[in-house]
Write a protein that holds these residues in place. Structure first.
Motif, PDB file in Angstrom:
ATOM      1  N   LYS A   1       0.831  -1.202   0.000  1.00  0.00           N
ATOM      2  CA  LYS A   1       0.000   0.000   0.000  1.00  0.00           C
ATOM      3  C   LYS A   1       0.863   1.248   0.000  1.00  0.00           C
ATOM      4  O   LYS A   1       1.895   1.297   0.689  1.00  0.00           O
ATOM      5  CB  LYS A   1      -0.877  -0.003   1.253  1.00  0.00           C
ATOM      6  CG  LYS A   1      -1.801   1.196   1.363  1.00  0.00           C
ATOM      7  CD  LYS A   1      -2.254   1.442   2.792  1.00  0.00           C
ATOM      8  CE  LYS A   1      -1.341   2.411   3.475  1.00  0.00           C
ATOM      9  NZ  LYS A   1      -1.758   2.830   4.811  1.00  0.00           N
ATOM     10  N   ALA A   2       0.467   2.243  -0.758  1.00  0.00           N
ATOM     11  CA  ALA A   2       1.113   3.552  -0.687  1.00  0.00           C
ATOM     12  C   ALA A   2       0.026   4.616  -0.774  1.00  0.00           C
ATOM     13  O   ALA A   2      -0.767   4.616  -1.715  1.00  0.00           O
ATOM     14  CB  ALA A   2       2.119   3.734  -1.816  1.00  0.00           C
ATOM     15  N   LYS A   3      -0.031   5.500   0.219  1.00  0.00           N
ATOM     16  CA  LYS A   3      -0.964   6.628   0.156  1.00  0.00           C
ATOM     17  C   LYS A   3      -0.252   7.742  -0.606  1.00  0.00           C
ATOM     18  O   LYS A   3       0.875   8.101  -0.245  1.00  0.00           O
ATOM     19  CB  LYS A   3      -1.327   7.076   1.571  1.00  0.00           C
ATOM     20  CG  LYS A   3      -2.429   8.112   1.613  1.00  0.00           C
ATOM     21  CD  LYS A   3      -2.834   8.406   3.056  1.00  0.00           C
ATOM     22  CE  LYS A   3      -4.005   9.372   3.104  1.00  0.00           C
ATOM     23  NZ  LYS A   3      -4.379   9.662   4.500  1.00  0.00           N
TER      24      LYS A   3
ATOM     25  N   LYS B   1       5.486   9.276  -1.852  1.00  0.00           N
ATOM     26  CA  LYS B   1       5.100   7.870  -1.897  1.00  0.00           C
ATOM     27  C   LYS B   1       5.976   7.034  -0.970  1.00  0.00           C
ATOM     28  O   LYS B   1       7.193   7.162  -0.966  1.00  0.00           O
ATOM     29  CB  LYS B   1       5.235   7.368  -3.328  1.00  0.00           C
ATOM     30  CG  LYS B   1       4.606   6.003  -3.556  1.00  0.00           C
ATOM     31  CD  LYS B   1       5.105   5.381  -4.836  1.00  0.00           C
ATOM     32  CE  LYS B   1       4.418   6.001  -6.040  1.00  0.00           C
ATOM     33  NZ  LYS B   1       5.158   5.652  -7.274  1.00  0.00           N
ATOM     34  N   ASN B   2       5.332   6.184  -0.199  1.00  0.00           N
ATOM     35  CA  ASN B   2       6.067   5.328   0.735  1.00  0.00           C
ATOM     36  C   ASN B   2       5.356   3.976   0.814  1.00  0.00           C
ATOM     37  O   ASN B   2       4.363   3.831   1.527  1.00  0.00           O
ATOM     38  CB  ASN B   2       6.125   6.019   2.114  1.00  0.00           C
ATOM     39  CG  ASN B   2       6.927   5.236   3.111  1.00  0.00           C
ATOM     40  OD1 ASN B   2       7.751   4.380   2.734  1.00  0.00           O
ATOM     41  ND2 ASN B   2       6.688   5.480   4.394  1.00  0.00           N
ATOM     42  N   TRP B   3       5.835   2.996   0.050  1.00  0.00           N
ATOM     43  CA  TRP B   3       5.189   1.677   0.022  1.00  0.00           C
ATOM     44  C   TRP B   3       5.424   0.943   1.333  1.00  0.00           C
ATOM     45  O   TRP B   3       6.524   0.985   1.877  1.00  0.00           O
ATOM     46  CB  TRP B   3       5.776   0.824  -1.109  1.00  0.00           C
ATOM     47  CG  TRP B   3       5.348   1.209  -2.495  1.00  0.00           C
ATOM     48  CD1 TRP B   3       6.095   1.903  -3.406  1.00  0.00           C
ATOM     49  CD2 TRP B   3       4.104   0.920  -3.132  1.00  0.00           C
ATOM     50  NE1 TRP B   3       5.385   2.058  -4.572  1.00  0.00           N
ATOM     51  CE2 TRP B   3       4.175   1.458  -4.437  1.00  0.00           C
ATOM     52  CE3 TRP B   3       2.943   0.252  -2.742  1.00  0.00           C
ATOM     53  CZ2 TRP B   3       3.124   1.352  -5.347  1.00  0.00           C
ATOM     54  CZ3 TRP B   3       1.899   0.150  -3.645  1.00  0.00           C
ATOM     55  CH2 TRP B   3       1.985   0.690  -4.929  1.00  0.00           C
ATOM     56  N   SER B   4       4.389   0.254   1.817  1.00  0.00           N
ATOM     57  CA  SER B   4       4.583  -0.641   2.961  1.00  0.00           C
ATOM     58  C   SER B   4       3.574  -1.774   2.890  1.00  0.00           C
ATOM     59  O   SER B   4       2.530  -1.655   2.234  1.00  0.00           O
ATOM     60  CB  SER B   4       4.439   0.116   4.286  1.00  0.00           C
ATOM     61  OG  SER B   4       3.124   0.586   4.413  1.00  0.00           O
ATOM     62  N   THR B   5       3.902  -2.865   3.549  1.00  0.00           N
ATOM     63  CA  THR B   5       2.977  -3.996   3.601  1.00  0.00           C
ATOM     64  C   THR B   5       1.865  -3.670   4.581  1.00  0.00           C
ATOM     65  O   THR B   5       2.115  -3.184   5.672  1.00  0.00           O
ATOM     66  CB  THR B   5       3.719  -5.259   4.063  1.00  0.00           C
ATOM     67  OG1 THR B   5       4.806  -5.496   3.181  1.00  0.00           O
ATOM     68  CG2 THR B   5       2.792  -6.466   4.049  1.00  0.00           C
TER      69      THR B   5
ATOM     70  N   PHE C   1      -4.915   6.203  -2.785  1.00  0.00           N
ATOM     71  CA  PHE C   1      -4.117   5.052  -2.345  1.00  0.00           C
ATOM     72  C   PHE C   1      -3.756   4.202  -3.546  1.00  0.00           C
ATOM     73  O   PHE C   1      -4.596   3.981  -4.419  1.00  0.00           O
ATOM     74  CB  PHE C   1      -4.916   4.175  -1.381  1.00  0.00           C
ATOM     75  CG  PHE C   1      -5.289   4.847  -0.098  1.00  0.00           C
ATOM     76  CD1 PHE C   1      -4.493   4.728   1.035  1.00  0.00           C
ATOM     77  CD2 PHE C   1      -6.442   5.615  -0.019  1.00  0.00           C
ATOM     78  CE1 PHE C   1      -4.833   5.347   2.213  1.00  0.00           C
ATOM     79  CE2 PHE C   1      -6.795   6.243   1.166  1.00  0.00           C
ATOM     80  CZ  PHE C   1      -5.990   6.115   2.279  1.00  0.00           C
ATOM     81  N   LEU C   2      -2.525   3.712  -3.565  1.00  0.00           N
ATOM     82  CA  LEU C   2      -2.135   2.684  -4.526  1.00  0.00           C
ATOM     83  C   LEU C   2      -2.062   1.362  -3.782  1.00  0.00           C
ATOM     84  O   LEU C   2      -1.541   1.307  -2.657  1.00  0.00           O
ATOM     85  CB  LEU C   2      -0.765   2.993  -5.142  1.00  0.00           C
ATOM     86  CG  LEU C   2      -0.616   4.323  -5.882  1.00  0.00           C
ATOM     87  CD1 LEU C   2       0.805   4.435  -6.428  1.00  0.00           C
ATOM     88  CD2 LEU C   2      -1.642   4.464  -6.998  1.00  0.00           C
ATOM     89  N   LEU C   3      -2.576   0.311  -4.409  1.00  0.00           N
ATOM     90  CA  LEU C   3      -2.473  -1.038  -3.851  1.00  0.00           C
ATOM     91  C   LEU C   3      -1.822  -1.927  -4.894  1.00  0.00           C
ATOM     92  O   LEU C   3      -2.080  -1.781  -6.106  1.00  0.00           O
ATOM     93  CB  LEU C   3      -3.847  -1.575  -3.456  1.00  0.00           C
ATOM     94  CG  LEU C   3      -4.525  -0.823  -2.295  1.00  0.00           C
ATOM     95  CD1 LEU C   3      -5.925  -1.356  -2.061  1.00  0.00           C
ATOM     96  CD2 LEU C   3      -3.698  -0.925  -1.024  1.00  0.00           C
ATOM     97  N   GLN C   4      -0.989  -2.857  -4.432  1.00  0.00           N
ATOM     98  CA  GLN C   4      -0.171  -3.649  -5.370  1.00  0.00           C
ATOM     99  C   GLN C   4       0.152  -5.014  -4.794  1.00  0.00           C
ATOM    100  O   GLN C   4       0.346  -5.170  -3.580  1.00  0.00           O
ATOM    101  CB  GLN C   4       1.124  -2.869  -5.638  1.00  0.00           C
ATOM    102  CG  GLN C   4       2.003  -3.424  -6.748  1.00  0.00           C
ATOM    103  CD  GLN C   4       3.108  -4.354  -6.261  1.00  0.00           C
ATOM    104  OE1 GLN C   4       3.406  -4.401  -5.085  1.00  0.00           O
ATOM    105  NE2 GLN C   4       3.696  -5.106  -7.182  1.00  0.00           N
ATOM    106  N   SER C   5       0.206  -6.004  -5.684  1.00  0.00           N
ATOM    107  CA  SER C   5       0.757  -7.315  -5.355  1.00  0.00           C
ATOM    108  C   SER C   5       1.468  -7.834  -6.591  1.00  0.00           C
ATOM    109  O   SER C   5       1.010  -7.613  -7.712  1.00  0.00           O
ATOM    110  CB  SER C   5      -0.355  -8.293  -4.961  1.00  0.00           C
ATOM    111  OG  SER C   5       0.169  -9.607  -4.896  1.00  0.00           O
ATOM    112  N   ASP C   6       2.569  -8.516  -6.403  1.00  0.00           N
ATOM    113  CA  ASP C   6       3.263  -9.132  -7.539  1.00  0.00           C
ATOM    114  C   ASP C   6       2.478 -10.319  -8.082  1.00  0.00           C
ATOM    115  O   ASP C   6       2.704 -10.759  -9.205  1.00  0.00           O
ATOM    116  CB  ASP C   6       4.655  -9.617  -7.116  1.00  0.00           C
ATOM    117  CG  ASP C   6       5.636  -8.457  -6.962  1.00  0.00           C
ATOM    118  OD1 ASP C   6       5.384  -7.393  -7.567  1.00  0.00           O
ATOM    119  OD2 ASP C   6       6.637  -8.622  -6.258  1.00  0.00           O
ATOM    120  N   ILE C   7       1.570 -10.855  -7.275  1.00  0.00           N
ATOM    121  CA  ILE C   7       0.853 -12.078  -7.653  1.00  0.00           C
ATOM    122  C   ILE C   7      -0.450 -11.708  -8.345  1.00  0.00           C
ATOM    123  O   ILE C   7      -1.342 -11.101  -7.745  1.00  0.00           O
ATOM    124  CB  ILE C   7       0.614 -12.961  -6.409  1.00  0.00           C
ATOM    125  CG1 ILE C   7       1.967 -13.272  -5.759  1.00  0.00           C
ATOM    126  CG2 ILE C   7      -0.133 -14.234  -6.784  1.00  0.00           C
ATOM    127  CD1 ILE C   7       1.875 -13.826  -4.362  1.00  0.00           C
TER     128      ILE C   7
END
Ligand code: I3P
Length: 126
Positions: A20-22, A32-36, A99-105
């Motif tokens: 997640k990155a807000k 931007k600061n990505w974190s689980t 918000f950005l949401l991401q998964s490699d899967i």
């Protein structure tokens, strides 16, 4: 049996880990600061819990207030421009939070996209 969120007494539609990155708060751009994050979709909103090996326990801790997003009138869309990562979608709220949401899967992020889109489509627009 349905899993009930203790605080909200609503049915949890989906939960799991995503990146997640807000990127904006009230329309104001953020660094931007990505974190689980442990993400809970329930009752027309999304709650973001800090990463925990025992999310269920962390969630029950008295006084713990997760960040949350009101999905009423929110917008969800895939984006290839806001990140160099693959499998990224953006949620924009009425209040101008982004918000950005991401998964490699692939199947994980697809399931989430459709679950959130369905939730938004079932809610009133404002
Ligand atoms: C950012 C960090 C992010 C990256 C972002 C960088 O640097 O590397 O992971 O986003 O790219 O600015 P910093 O840690 O110094 O803030 P992605 O991983 O989503 O590409 P951006 O500026 O193009 O958004």
């Amino acid at each position: 049996t349905d899993i009930i969120s203790p605080k909200e007494q609503t049915v949890v539609e989906k939960e799991g880990y995503l990146q997640k990155a807000k990127i904006a708060d009230g329309g104001k751009k953020l660094r931007k600061n990505w974190s689980t994050s442990w993400i809970v979709l329930a009752g027309g909103k999304i709650e973001f819990y800090k990463e925990s090996k025992q999310p269920a326990l962390a969630n029950l801790k008295a006084g713990y207030k997760p960040e949350w997003v009101d999905l009423c009138g929110a917008n969800i869309e895939w984006t290839t421009e806001k990140s160099s990562r693959k499998n990224v979608f953006q949620i924009t709220t009425i209040s101008g939070n982004e918000f950005l949401l991401q998964s490699d899967i692939d199947f994980i992020i697809l399931d989430w996209f459709h679950a959130i889109k369905n939730a938004i489509d079932r809610l009133p627009k404002e």
